[in-house]
Design a protein around this motif. Structure first.
Motif, PDB file in Angstrom:
ATOM      1  N   SER A 159      13.429 -36.193  -4.945  1.00 22.73           N
ATOM      2  CA  SER A 159      13.087 -35.582  -6.238  1.00 22.73           C
ATOM      3  C   SER A 159      14.334 -35.052  -6.939  1.00 22.73           C
ATOM      4  O   SER A 159      14.487 -35.209  -8.160  1.00 22.73           O
ATOM      5  CB  SER A 159      12.087 -34.447  -6.027  1.00 22.73           C
ATOM      6  OG  SER A 159      10.860 -34.940  -5.524  1.00 22.73           O
ATOM      7  N   LEU A 160      15.232 -34.444  -6.196  1.00 22.76           N
ATOM      8  CA  LEU A 160      16.472 -33.930  -6.788  1.00 22.76           C
ATOM      9  C   LEU A 160      17.348 -35.067  -7.301  1.00 22.76           C
ATOM     10  O   LEU A 160      17.933 -34.973  -8.385  1.00 22.76           O
ATOM     11  CB  LEU A 160      17.229 -33.094  -5.758  1.00 22.76           C
ATOM     12  CG  LEU A 160      16.594 -31.741  -5.419  1.00 22.76           C
ATOM     13  CD1 LEU A 160      17.239 -31.150  -4.170  1.00 22.76           C
ATOM     14  CD2 LEU A 160      16.732 -30.772  -6.594  1.00 22.76           C
ATOM     15  N   CYS A 161      17.421 -36.150  -6.535  1.00 26.79           N
ATOM     16  CA  CYS A 161      18.240 -37.291  -6.953  1.00 26.79           C
ATOM     17  C   CYS A 161      17.674 -37.944  -8.216  1.00 26.79           C
ATOM     18  O   CYS A 161      18.433 -38.343  -9.116  1.00 26.79           O
ATOM     19  CB  CYS A 161      18.334 -38.311  -5.825  1.00 26.79           C
ATOM     20  SG  CYS A 161      19.386 -37.803  -4.449  1.00 26.79           S
ATOM     21  N   ARG A 162      16.355 -38.049  -8.288  1.00 28.76           N
ATOM     22  CA  ARG A 162      15.742 -38.643  -9.482  1.00 28.76           C
ATOM     23  C   ARG A 162      16.043 -37.805 -10.716  1.00 28.76           C
ATOM     24  O   ARG A 162      16.329 -38.339 -11.792  1.00 28.76           O
ATOM     25  CB  ARG A 162      14.243 -38.771  -9.278  1.00 28.76           C
ATOM     26  CG  ARG A 162      13.840 -39.898  -8.345  1.00 28.76           C
ATOM     27  CD  ARG A 162      12.344 -39.882  -8.072  1.00 28.76           C
ATOM     28  NE  ARG A 162      11.936 -40.993  -7.216  1.00 28.76           N
ATOM     29  CZ  ARG A 162      10.760 -41.071  -6.617  1.00 28.76           C
ATOM     30  NH1 ARG A 162       9.866 -40.091  -6.800  1.00 28.76           N
ATOM     31  NH2 ARG A 162      10.465 -42.110  -5.853  1.00 28.76           N
ATOM     32  N   ARG A 163      15.969 -36.494 -10.584  1.00 30.66           N
ATOM     33  CA  ARG A 163      16.267 -35.610 -11.717  1.00 30.66           C
ATOM     34  C   ARG A 163      17.732 -35.740 -12.129  1.00 30.66           C
ATOM     35  O   ARG A 163      18.047 -35.787 -13.333  1.00 30.66           O
ATOM     36  CB  ARG A 163      15.951 -34.169 -11.310  1.00 30.66           C
ATOM     37  CG  ARG A 163      16.418 -33.097 -12.287  1.00 30.66           C
ATOM     38  CD  ARG A 163      15.513 -32.941 -13.488  1.00 30.66           C
ATOM     39  NE  ARG A 163      16.006 -31.868 -14.344  1.00 30.66           N
ATOM     40  CZ  ARG A 163      15.710 -30.572 -14.177  1.00 30.66           C
ATOM     41  NH1 ARG A 163      14.914 -30.186 -13.170  1.00 30.66           N
ATOM     42  NH2 ARG A 163      16.176 -29.664 -14.993  1.00 30.66           N
ATOM     43  N   LEU A 164      18.614 -35.815 -11.145  1.00 33.82           N
ATOM     44  CA  LEU A 164      20.043 -35.943 -11.457  1.00 33.82           C
ATOM     45  C   LEU A 164      20.313 -37.241 -12.210  1.00 33.82           C
ATOM     46  O   LEU A 164      21.064 -37.256 -13.197  1.00 33.82           O
ATOM     47  CB  LEU A 164      20.866 -35.891 -10.173  1.00 33.82           C
ATOM     48  CG  LEU A 164      22.372 -35.747 -10.352  1.00 33.82           C
ATOM     49  CD1 LEU A 164      22.733 -34.362 -10.902  1.00 33.82           C
ATOM     50  CD2 LEU A 164      23.104 -35.978  -9.024  1.00 33.82           C
ATOM     51  N   TYR A 168      18.444 -27.912  -7.985  1.00 37.15           N
ATOM     52  CA  TYR A 168      18.937 -28.944  -8.893  1.00 37.15           C
ATOM     53  C   TYR A 168      20.216 -28.494  -9.582  1.00 37.15           C
ATOM     54  O   TYR A 168      21.172 -29.274  -9.717  1.00 37.15           O
ATOM     55  CB  TYR A 168      17.893 -29.307  -9.945  1.00 37.15           C
ATOM     56  CG  TYR A 168      18.471 -30.249 -10.970  1.00 37.15           C
ATOM     57  CD1 TYR A 168      18.773 -31.562 -10.632  1.00 37.15           C
ATOM     58  CD2 TYR A 168      18.783 -29.800 -12.258  1.00 37.15           C
ATOM     59  CE1 TYR A 168      19.348 -32.419 -11.536  1.00 37.15           C
ATOM     60  CE2 TYR A 168      19.367 -30.652 -13.173  1.00 37.15           C
ATOM     61  CZ  TYR A 168      19.648 -31.971 -12.813  1.00 37.15           C
ATOM     62  OH  TYR A 168      20.246 -32.807 -13.710  1.00 37.15           O
ATOM     63  N   SER A 202      18.167 -38.933 -14.007  1.00 36.14           N
ATOM     64  CA  SER A 202      17.524 -38.853 -15.310  1.00 36.14           C
ATOM     65  C   SER A 202      18.395 -38.114 -16.311  1.00 36.14           C
ATOM     66  O   SER A 202      18.425 -38.466 -17.501  1.00 36.14           O
ATOM     67  CB  SER A 202      16.168 -38.155 -15.170  1.00 36.14           C
ATOM     68  OG  SER A 202      15.550 -37.965 -16.424  1.00 36.14           O
ATOM     69  N   ASP A 203      19.119 -37.117 -15.844  1.00 35.09           N
ATOM     70  CA  ASP A 203      19.949 -36.292 -16.728  1.00 35.09           C
ATOM     71  C   ASP A 203      21.356 -36.829 -16.919  1.00 35.09           C
ATOM     72  O   ASP A 203      22.096 -36.322 -17.772  1.00 35.09           O
ATOM     73  CB  ASP A 203      20.036 -34.863 -16.178  1.00 35.09           C
ATOM     74  CG  ASP A 203      18.722 -34.106 -16.319  1.00 35.09           C
ATOM     75  OD1 ASP A 203      17.816 -34.612 -16.998  1.00 35.09           O
ATOM     76  OD2 ASP A 203      18.602 -33.009 -15.733  1.00 35.09           O
ATOM     77  N   ASP A 245      14.438 -25.799  -9.176  1.00 30.64           N
ATOM     78  CA  ASP A 245      15.349 -25.670 -10.315  1.00 30.64           C
ATOM     79  C   ASP A 245      16.715 -25.142  -9.876  1.00 30.64           C
ATOM     80  O   ASP A 245      17.753 -25.619 -10.352  1.00 30.64           O
ATOM     81  CB  ASP A 245      14.754 -24.749 -11.381  1.00 30.64           C
ATOM     82  CG  ASP A 245      13.576 -25.397 -12.105  1.00 30.64           C
ATOM     83  OD1 ASP A 245      13.517 -26.640 -12.130  1.00 30.64           O
ATOM     84  OD2 ASP A 245      12.718 -24.663 -12.633  1.00 30.64           O
TER      85      ASP A 245
END
Length: 213
Positions: A25-30, A181, A32-33, A178
């Motif tokens: 989940s953290l990698c996907r957010r990174l 992340y 995405s941003d 959060d």
């Protein structure tokens, strides 16, 4: 004078954790941003599953082709997993580094060790810890992806993985998504700014020193 900030060499950002600690989940957010960050696509000998796309989820190859690449030392890391083979091809990763593109790896501690051994100046290893094994168990149950006996095995395997946390450059506890992340993003930004990766710094510095005010 020019404000050009190229050339630069990319970063290999390797993120590892026990299953259920929140790594994916953290990698996907990174990703995405950060549009410049690309996920390393592993090569595998297993058959493609419904919904998967060759070249996006994995690069699917025959066992014979995989073995040829092993013999040619064409992987940064590879492993046998449940009767199939998985590996990170060397050529596209080295090409990305040379072009100044950053590559993200979502792999286990053994793969992280192999890549760091072969790319010591490029690899940055991050290990994510769970708040507790009890919380890890709760997360695995909540996501409802595995049978009870598999969940128990994953929790027990987590202890062996956590033993290797001291091999990593950065370690933090994912007790708040959060905050975790933000920690991961700060690490990525700081590593991108390291002097040895920014090949433009030397010429830029020299130009500054030649300026007449």
């Amino acid at each position: 004078m020019s404000n050009d900030r190229t050339p630069r060499r990319g970063v290999l950002l390797i993120v590892s954790s026990p299953s259920g600690a929140g790594k994916t989940s953290l990698c996907r957010r990174l990703m995405s941003d950060h549009g410049d960050l690309v996920l390393s696509v592993s090569m595998t000998t297993r058959t493609i599953r419904p919904g998967e796309v060759d070249g996006r989820d994995y690069n699917f190859v025959s066992p014979e082709e995989f073995e040829r690449m092993v013999e040619a030392d064409a992987f940064l890391e590879w492993a046998d997993v449940h009767g199939f083979r998985y590996g990170s091809p060397r050529a596209p990763i080295e090409r990305a580094l040379a072009e100044g593109r950053d590559v993200l790896f979502d792999i286990d501690w053994q793969g992280a060790r192999d890549i760091a051994h072969k790319c010591p100046e490029d690899a940055v290893r991050v290990f994510i810890l769970p708040p507790s094994l009890e919380e890890l168990h709760r997360r695995l149950v909540t996501r409802s992806q595995d049978a009870d006996h598999i969940i128990e095995r994953r929790v027990q395997n987590a202890k062996g993985e956590i033993e290797h946390a001291d091999e990593f450059d950065y370690v933090f506890v994912n007790d708040d998504f959060d905050r975790s992340y933000a920690e991961l993003a700060h690490i990525y930004h700081a590593e991108r700014s390291r002097r040895h990766r920014n090949l433009w710094v030397g010429p830029y510095r020299d130009a500054l020193l030649k300026e007449v005010v």
